[in-house]
Design an enzyme around this catalytic site. Structure first.
Site, PDB file in Angstrom:
ATOM      1  CD  GLU A 184      -2.839  -1.334   2.370  1.00  0.00           C
ATOM      2  OE1 GLU A 184      -2.771  -0.479   3.272  1.00  0.00           O
ATOM      3  OE2 GLU A 184      -3.681  -2.249   2.379  1.00  0.00           O
ATOM      4  CG  HIS A 261      -9.645  -6.186   0.731  1.00  0.00           C
ATOM      5  ND1 HIS A 261      -9.862  -7.325   1.477  1.00  0.00           N
ATOM      6  CD2 HIS A 261      -8.321  -5.901   0.873  1.00  0.00           C
ATOM      7  CE1 HIS A 261      -8.727  -7.703   2.058  1.00  0.00           C
ATOM      8  NE2 HIS A 261      -7.773  -6.861   1.705  1.00  0.00           N
ATOM      9  CG  ASP A 292     -12.425  -9.498   1.944  1.00  0.00           C
ATOM     10  OD1 ASP A 292     -12.310  -8.512   1.182  1.00  0.00           O
ATOM     11  OD2 ASP A 292     -12.074  -9.467   3.140  1.00  0.00           O
TER      12      ASP A 292
HETATM   13  C1  XIL Z   1      -5.982  -6.736   8.274  1.00  0.00           C
HETATM   14  C2  XIL Z   1      -6.299  -7.953   9.124  1.00  0.00           C
HETATM   15  O1  XIL Z   1      -7.211  -8.763   8.428  1.00  0.00           O
HETATM   16  C3  XIL Z   1      -6.872  -7.526  10.463  1.00  0.00           C
HETATM   17  O2  XIL Z   1      -7.033  -8.656  11.314  1.00  0.00           O
HETATM   18  C4  XIL Z   1      -5.960  -6.501  11.117  1.00  0.00           C
HETATM   19  O3  XIL Z   1      -6.584  -6.019  12.299  1.00  0.00           O
HETATM   20  C5  XIL Z   1      -5.684  -5.343  10.183  1.00  0.00           C
HETATM   21  O4  XIL Z   1      -5.150  -5.835   8.968  1.00  0.00           O
HETATM   22  N1  XIL Z   1      -4.810  -4.920   3.653  1.00  0.00           N
HETATM   23  C6  XIL Z   1      -3.762  -5.704   4.082  1.00  0.00           C
HETATM   24  C7  XIL Z   1      -3.955  -6.632   5.222  1.00  0.00           C
HETATM   25  O5  XIL Z   1      -2.710  -5.714   3.435  1.00  0.00           O
HETATM   26  O6  XIL Z   1      -2.783  -6.805   5.957  1.00  0.00           O
HETATM   27  C8  XIL Z   1      -5.068  -6.172   6.134  1.00  0.00           C
HETATM   28  O7  XIL Z   1      -5.292  -7.163   7.121  1.00  0.00           O
HETATM   29  C9  XIL Z   1      -6.319  -5.891   5.327  1.00  0.00           C
HETATM   30  C10 XIL Z   1      -6.080  -4.803   4.321  1.00  0.00           C
END
Ligand code: XIL
Length: 373
Positions: A184, A261, A292
């Site tokens: 990111e 996502h 997801d």
């Molecule tokens: C998220 C996890 O799913 C959570 O349990 C945690 O509290 C925060 O991070 N992008 C990413 C992941 O690269 O590492 C993130 O995971 C979700 C968004």
């Protein structure tokens, strides 16, 4: 790309043979979901034939099918453990390889939870995706506070980053097939994210991170990873341009991770395949790393159908891309998901429900993997 496909094929074969061992060891009988069309029918000498799992089908397509793993659930929930073993050929640590977990105090490393996951993966013939070496979130307090109060200056921070990447990649050397090296790092408009890394170190931190990671484990494929980069847009184009530039400079950037996502309230990114294809042409591997598909709860049949169609679309785009060698969901059951805690009013984003029953999205992935091509 041919050699990468051949390498993957070899890896997939290794996974397949290990999976057979795992199945023989009894993971299949613990399968908590419904069994599908084979249920009740007796084959051969009276043994019901279990329906093919996602990983069985994915092996035939020479792609790894992965999930993020909640290691607390893995330790405490037998149904979760059985489904993780049965359905997936790759695992990603949802949290336990992140900096705040592996180095809670400066110089004191704690690999215990991550090592546990690597052991689980090995026991079940699964590959491990590494997530993540450099991010602006889930950093340890000693680091963010030290930068904020000036006790860690830029020179020191660069050294800390080098040591972190080197220590972590070395610790898992030979056990991780792909690392999300930078996570990111761009804003939506394609400018670099205004993180402590950019503020303190300038844009060269990205090339440095890849070089340090490669030195520590030359065998791992090194990825950039982000959200909202499914389609062709300002952000994904910034990644594309960065990858092109870094590769021209000989920096070992080898893959682009698309988190995926999604949310059914938005349109499906129909140009995903075209986007993956341009990274493919650059000679990069691609991966769907955190799929997801959330919705406002409660679900209804129409929402679940739309969710299934989105999952199918994500997988289809990956399967259509030569260098897309892994497809990972960000958790597989609605019982454990980051979505309700992050997106108000939303949830039910996964392919199994909270009781591990197959949702339409699970069947859609199965159908897509089972297609002849
Ligand atoms: C998220 C996890 O799913 C959570 O349990 C945690 O509290 C925060 O991070 N992008 C990413 C992941 O690269 O590492 C993130 O995971 C979700 C968004």
């Amino acid at each position: 790309m041919n050699s990468s496909r051949t390498g993957l094929r070899r890896a997939a074969l290794a996974v397949l043979s290990a999976a057979l061992v795992a199945t023989a060891a009894g993971t299949a009988q613990a399968h908590p979901g419904k069994v599908g069309p084979g249920k009740g029918h007796h084959h051969g000498k009276g043994h019901p034939k279990p329906a093919a799992s996602l990983r069985d089908l994915a092996d035939r397509r020479h792609v790894l099918i992965g999930t993020a793993v909640d290691t607390t659930a893995l330790a405490e929930d037998g149904a979760y453990r059985a489904a993780t073993a049965r359905e997936f050929s790759s695992v990603t640590a949802e949290n336990v390889m992140k900096w705040e977990v592996v180095e809670p105090e400066r110089g004191r490393y704690d690999w215990s939870a991550a090592d546990e996951l690597v052991r689980f993966a090995r026991a079940h013939g699964q590959q491990v995706r590494g997530h993540t070496l450099l991010w602006h979130n889930q950093l340890p307090a000693w680091l963010t506070e030290g930068v904020a109060d000036g006790s860690i200056d830029a020179k020191e921070l660069r050294k800390i980053l080098r040591e972190h990447i080197t220590a972590e990649v070395k610790h898992f050397k030979g056990k991780i097939y792909q690392w999300d090296v930078v996570n990111e790092v761009f804003e939506e408009d394609g400018s670099l994210r205004d993180s402590i890394w950019l503020q303190q170190l300038g844009p060269s931190y990205i090339a440095d991170a890849f070089r340090w990671a490669h030195r520590a484990d030359p065998g791992a494929k090194l990825f950039m990873n982000d959200y909202n980069v499914e389609g062709v847009n300002a952000k994904s184009t910034a990644y594309y341009e960065l990858a092109k530039k870094l590769r021209a400079q000989g920096v070992p950037v080898q893959g682009m991770g698309v988190q995926a996502h999604l949310d059914i309230q938005y349109g499906f990114p129909t140009d995903l395949a075209a986007n993956l294809a341009r990274f493919d042409r650059l000679g990069l591997r691609t991966a769907i790393t955190e799929a997801d598909v959330r919705m406002f709860t409660p679900s209804d049949p129409a929402k679940l159908a739309r969710q299934a169609s989105d999952y199918r679309g994500l997988l289809a785009a990956c399967l259509a891309t030569k260098g897309c060698t892994s497809f990972t969901v960000w958790g597989f059951t609605d019982k454990y998901s980051w979505v309700p805690g992050t997106f108000e009013g939303e949830g039910e984003a996964n392919i199994l429900d909270a009781d591990f029953r197959h949702k339409p999205a699970y069947e859609a992935l199965r159908e897509e993997l089972a297609k002849r091509h």
